[in-house]
Design an enzyme around this catalytic site. Structure first.
Site, PDB file in Angstrom:
ATOM      1  CD  GLU A  92      -0.310 -16.654  28.475  1.00 27.44           C
ATOM      2  OE1 GLU A  92      -1.045 -16.929  29.457  1.00 27.44           O
ATOM      3  OE2 GLU A  92       0.751 -16.024  28.588  1.00 27.44           O
ATOM      4  CB  CYS A 105      -8.219 -21.010  31.341  1.00 28.75           C
ATOM      5  SG  CYS A 105      -8.336 -19.220  31.590  1.00 28.75           S
ATOM      6  CB  CYS A 112      -6.539  -6.992  28.722  1.00 24.59           C
ATOM      7  SG  CYS A 112      -7.935  -6.715  29.838  1.00 24.59           S
ATOM      8  CB  CYS A 116      -6.413  -5.494  36.606  1.00 20.94           C
ATOM      9  SG  CYS A 116      -8.193  -5.662  36.308  1.00 20.94           S
ATOM     10  CB  CYS A 119      -3.771  -8.261  35.395  1.00 26.47           C
ATOM     11  SG  CYS A 119      -4.229  -9.588  34.262  1.00 26.47           S
ATOM     12  N   GLY A 164      -7.911 -10.763  28.270  1.00 28.14           N
ATOM     13  CA  GLY A 164      -9.015  -9.950  27.774  1.00 28.14           C
ATOM     14  C   GLY A 164     -10.221  -9.943  28.688  1.00 28.14           C
ATOM     15  CG  HIS A 221      -9.741  -8.369  42.207  1.00 26.52           C
ATOM     16  ND1 HIS A 221      -9.655  -9.717  42.513  1.00 26.52           N
ATOM     17  CD2 HIS A 221      -9.793  -8.303  40.845  1.00 26.52           C
ATOM     18  CE1 HIS A 221      -9.643 -10.419  41.396  1.00 26.52           C
ATOM     19  NE2 HIS A 221      -9.736  -9.603  40.368  1.00 26.52           N
ATOM     20  CB  CYS A 341      -3.883 -14.863  33.187  1.00 23.40           C
ATOM     21  SG  CYS A 341      -4.753 -14.648  31.634  1.00 23.40           S
TER      22      CYS A 341
END
Length: 358
Positions: A92, A105, A112, A116, A119, A164, A221, A341
């Protein structure tokens, strides 16, 4: 075997390659100008480059390796591109419009491994790193889209916050920076580029030593190890005791402000208690700290999390400000398309798998 993307070479690398293959040094400037100033998409269109050089380039490189699979356009002008790579993988790239310019972006990995728990990017494990050329080509494809619209618009800002962990693909990331920042080409200013890391402390030390003015953002976070480990598995390898000294080294070495990203999850990390703890964590570096509070974009596969209420976001913001911590709430882009994302990529892969089983 797939040929290498020409966009993967920095100007110095292109110059060295061409001279090593019998070409005059000035050919590099010509080729670079055609790629990044005139922005041709085929070597044969480089009109003042001799035939031998064109044939040499065509033998070893390609200009376009990404194929547009999907393009989603938002009412606010945000455009999300889903690109297919030569090996069939999907990535993306997002174009966002701000009052200060056009920001893109970019993605640095296929999937990845950071893990997380909120995500969409991590729903699919890392397949491989992107080459520097594949990262640069995301910018070029967006710029070609803008060129085609005929409004004389250009990409002015870059955020390396797509799918990533950029610092897990460090060498290719740095070559990408050198290409897009080069004044002979796209000339996107270093201060207009921001890279985000989930907290790979050893690479923060390396990045501090690069002596470049590219902005750094750290995905925090949570203000303590217990909560951060629950949210981000990477905290097991790089707990706050390792991460914050790396941050201190970066600040001392560069004297540049760091942005701390803090995604707000309802009744998880959005209480006044966490805000006060975060303020204490950043107290000794608040003069060079900015906290970017991010409203959560819900992801179906992570339904244990919900977006914090507007009041909770406001209270968190005001608590930080009262404690002298500079902060803001991120302006949302593309809320009417797949905003999170990795969300578009994940959906498309599911569709493709479903078709394959029919």
């Amino acid at each position: 075997m797939n040929k290498q993307s020409i966009y993967g070479l920095t100007f110095d690398q292109l110059t060295s390659w061409l001279t090593e293959h019998g070409q005059k040094k000035f050919r590099a400037k010509q080729v670079w100008d055609w790629l990044y100033k005139k922005r041709v998409t085929a070597f044969k269109d480089m009109k003042n480059v001799n035939k031998d050089c064109i044939e040499l380039l065509e033998e070893h490189f390609v200009v376009q390796t990404l194929k547009q699979a999907i393009k989603q356009e938002s009412k606010d002008g945000t455009i999300k591109f889903l690109f297919e790579l030569q090996d069939g993988n999907l990535i993306e790239t997002v174009l966002m419009r701000f009052n200060y310019g056009l920001s893109v972006c970019v993605t640095t990995q296929v999937g990845c491994n950071i893990g997380c728990t909120f995500c969409a990017s991590g729903l699919l494990r890392k397949n491989r790193d992107l080459s520097s050329g594949e990262i640069v080509e995301q910018i070029m494809n967006v710029q070609h889209h803008l060129d085609g619209a005929g409004k004389d618009e250009r990409v002015s800002h870059i955020v390396v916050m797509g799918i990533g962990e950029p610092f897990d693909n460090y060498t290719n990331m740095m070559d990408f920076f050198r290409v897009v920042n080069d004044q002979k080409g796209l000339s996107i200013g270093a201060r207009h580029i921001t890279v985000s890391t989930s907290g790979l402390a050893h690479r923060i030390y390396d990045f501090a030593d690069e002596d470049i003015q590219i902005n750094l953002a750290v995905s925090l976070h949570a203000p303590n190890n217990e909560l951060r480990t629950k949210i981000m598995k990477i905290n097991k390898a790089f707990p706050l005791e390792k991460l914050m000294p790396a941050v201190d080294y970066y600040l001392e070495k560069t004297n540049r402000r760091i942005t701390f990203e803090y995604i707000l999850l309802r009744d998880v990390n959005d209480h006044k208690e966490e805000a006060l703890e975060l303020a204490r964590l950043l107290k000794d570096k608040r003069h060079l700290s900015y906290v970017n509070l991010i409203p959560y974009n819900p992801v179906d596969e992570h339904n244990q999390y919900q977006r914090s209420t507007k009041q909770a976001i406001l209270d968190f913001y005001e608590t930080l400000m009262d404690q002298g911590i500079n902060c803001g709430v991120r302006v949302e882009q593309g809320s009417d398309i797949d905003a999170a994302c990795g969300q578009l990529r994940s959906k498309q892969i599911k569709k493709d798998r479903a078709k394959a089983t029919v």
